[in-house]
Design an enzyme around this catalytic site. Structure first.
Site, PDB file in Angstrom:
ATOM      1  N   ASN A 131      55.566  36.018  22.899  1.00  0.00           N
ATOM      2  CA  ASN A 131      54.338  35.576  22.219  1.00  0.00           C
ATOM      3  C   ASN A 131      53.145  35.515  23.182  1.00  0.00           C
ATOM      4  O   ASN A 131      52.080  35.012  22.819  1.00  0.00           O
ATOM      5  CB  ASN A 131      54.550  34.187  21.617  1.00  0.00           C
ATOM      6  N   ASP A 163      55.886  27.170  36.949  1.00  0.00           N
ATOM      7  CA  ASP A 163      56.317  25.781  36.736  1.00  0.00           C
ATOM      8  C   ASP A 163      57.839  25.677  36.583  1.00  0.00           C
ATOM      9  O   ASP A 163      58.360  24.588  36.359  1.00  0.00           O
ATOM     10  CB  ASP A 163      55.680  25.203  35.464  1.00  0.00           C
ATOM     11  N   GLY A 173      60.979  28.671  31.460  1.00  0.00           N
ATOM     12  CA  GLY A 173      61.048  30.029  32.009  1.00  0.00           C
ATOM     13  C   GLY A 173      62.209  30.859  31.504  1.00  0.00           C
ATOM     14  O   GLY A 173      62.305  32.046  31.808  1.00  0.00           O
ATOM     15  N   ASP A 208      53.530  29.721  29.967  1.00  0.00           N
ATOM     16  CA  ASP A 208      53.908  28.422  29.404  1.00  0.00           C
ATOM     17  C   ASP A 208      54.100  27.386  30.516  1.00  0.00           C
ATOM     18  O   ASP A 208      54.932  27.569  31.400  1.00  0.00           O
ATOM     19  CB  ASP A 208      55.211  28.565  28.603  1.00  0.00           C
ATOM     20  N   SER A 221      57.629  35.186  27.789  1.00  0.00           N
ATOM     21  CA  SER A 221      57.418  34.995  26.347  1.00  0.00           C
ATOM     22  C   SER A 221      57.011  36.275  25.629  1.00  0.00           C
ATOM     23  O   SER A 221      56.127  37.008  26.088  1.00  0.00           O
ATOM     24  CB  SER A 221      56.354  33.928  26.114  1.00  0.00           C
ATOM     25  N   ASP A 226      52.514  32.621  35.580  1.00  0.00           N
ATOM     26  CA  ASP A 226      53.362  32.360  34.434  1.00  0.00           C
ATOM     27  C   ASP A 226      52.431  31.785  33.347  1.00  0.00           C
ATOM     28  O   ASP A 226      51.305  31.355  33.655  1.00  0.00           O
ATOM     29  CB  ASP A 226      54.435  31.356  34.846  1.00  0.00           C
TER      30      ASP A 226
END
Ligand code: BG6
Ligand code: MG
Length: 215
Positions: free
Chosen positions: A116, A168, A46, A11, A114, A9
Site C-alpha cells: 500500500n 523503525d 517491517g 510505516d 508495504s 522505510d
C-alpha cells in the site's frame, strides 16, 4: 565515504500507520478467536503481510484459500482505517527532513515492505519528495533480506555504502546491515540498537544531526 542518499522505510518512519496495521490484524485475530496483543504486534514491524499472518496464527495450519481471505480482510480493514489519512498523518519531522535532503542536493528513496506504500505516500503528499520507490510489489525476498534496499539504491544509481537506511524495525536494520548500507534506527534500543545511530523518532532531527551521528 560520503553519504549521497537516504532510503526511508514508510510505516513507523514517515507514516503514522503502525496502529492501523495493528488494528487490522486485531480485527482478523478477534474474528478467528486467536489471542493477539499490542506487544506481539511490535514483532510484526517491517514484516510483510503473509509472514505477519503466519506469526499471528502461531503454528495453526489453515488452507491456502483461508489464508488469502484473512490477508484480504486485514487489508480491507487497514484501508478503511486509512480512508481519512491526510498530510498531517506524516510523522513529525518526516516532511521537513525530506525537504532538507532535497535542498542539500542529496537523494531520498522509499524502501517499504508495504503493498500500500504508493497510496500512502500520495495521500501524505510526500511522493514528489522521493526520487525512487521500492515497495512490497518490487522484490520477492522481503526484509530481513536486503533486496528491497538494494533495489532502491540501484534505482538511485548509488552503492549501498553511500546510502543511509532509516528504519523503525529490527528486520529493517538487519536488512540494511546485510546489504552493506549505513543505518539509522528510530525507536527503543531493544528494537533498533543494531543500527549505527539511534534516534527516538525523526521529530526535530535535522540532516546535520544524522550526518554527525554517522561520522
Ligand atoms: C510494513 C509494516 O511496512 O509493511 C508491516 O511495518 C506490514 O506491519 C508490511 O505488514 C506489509 O504491509 P501491507 O500494506 O503490504 O500489508
Ligand atoms: Mg516500519
Amino acid at each position: 565515504m560520503t553519504i549521497k542518499a537516504f532510503i526511508f522505510d514508510l510505516d513507523g518512519v514517515l507514516a503514522d500507520t503502525t496502529e492501523y496495521h495493528y488494528r487490522g490484524w486485531k480485527y482478523v485475530a478477534d474474528e478467528e478467536g486467536i489471542p493477539f496483543t499490542r506487544e506481539e504486534n511490535e514483532r510484526l514491524r517491517g514484516i510483510p503481510r503473509r509472514e505477519s499472518l503466519e506469526l499471528i496464527l502461531k503454528g495453526r495450519t489453515y488452507p491456502e484459500d483461508k489464508i488469502q481471505a484473512l490477508m484480504a480482510k486485514k487489508n480491507e480493514h487497514y484501508l478503511e482505517l486509512l480512508r481519512e489519512i491526510r498530510p498531517r498523518d506524516a510523522l513529525p519531522g518526516a516532511r521537513e527532513l525530506l525537504e532538507e535532503i532535497r535542498r542539500a542536493g542529496l537523494k531520498s528513496a522509499l524502501g517499504s515492505a508495504s503493498k500500500n506504500a504508493r497510496f500512502v505516500i500520495e495521500r501524505l503528499g510526500i511522493a514528489d519528495l522521493l526520487d525512487a520507490i521500492s515497495d512490497g510489489n518490487s522484490v520477492e525476498r522481503q526484509k530481513p533480506a536486503p533486496d528491497l534496499f538494494l533495489r532502491a539504491a540501484n534505482q538511485l544509481g548509488l552503492p549501498p555504502r553511500e546510502c543511509v537506511v532509516v528504519e523503525d524495525a529490527a528486520a529493517g536494520i538487519e536488512a540494511a546491515r546485510a546489504g552493506g548500507f549505513r543505518s539509522v534506527g528510530l525507536g527503543p534500543r531493544e528494537r533498533v540498537g543494531e543500527a549505527e545511530a539511534v534516534f527516538p523518532s525523526l521529530e526535530n532531527v535535522k540532516l546535520n544531526d544524522l550526518l554527525t551521528a554517522l561520522k
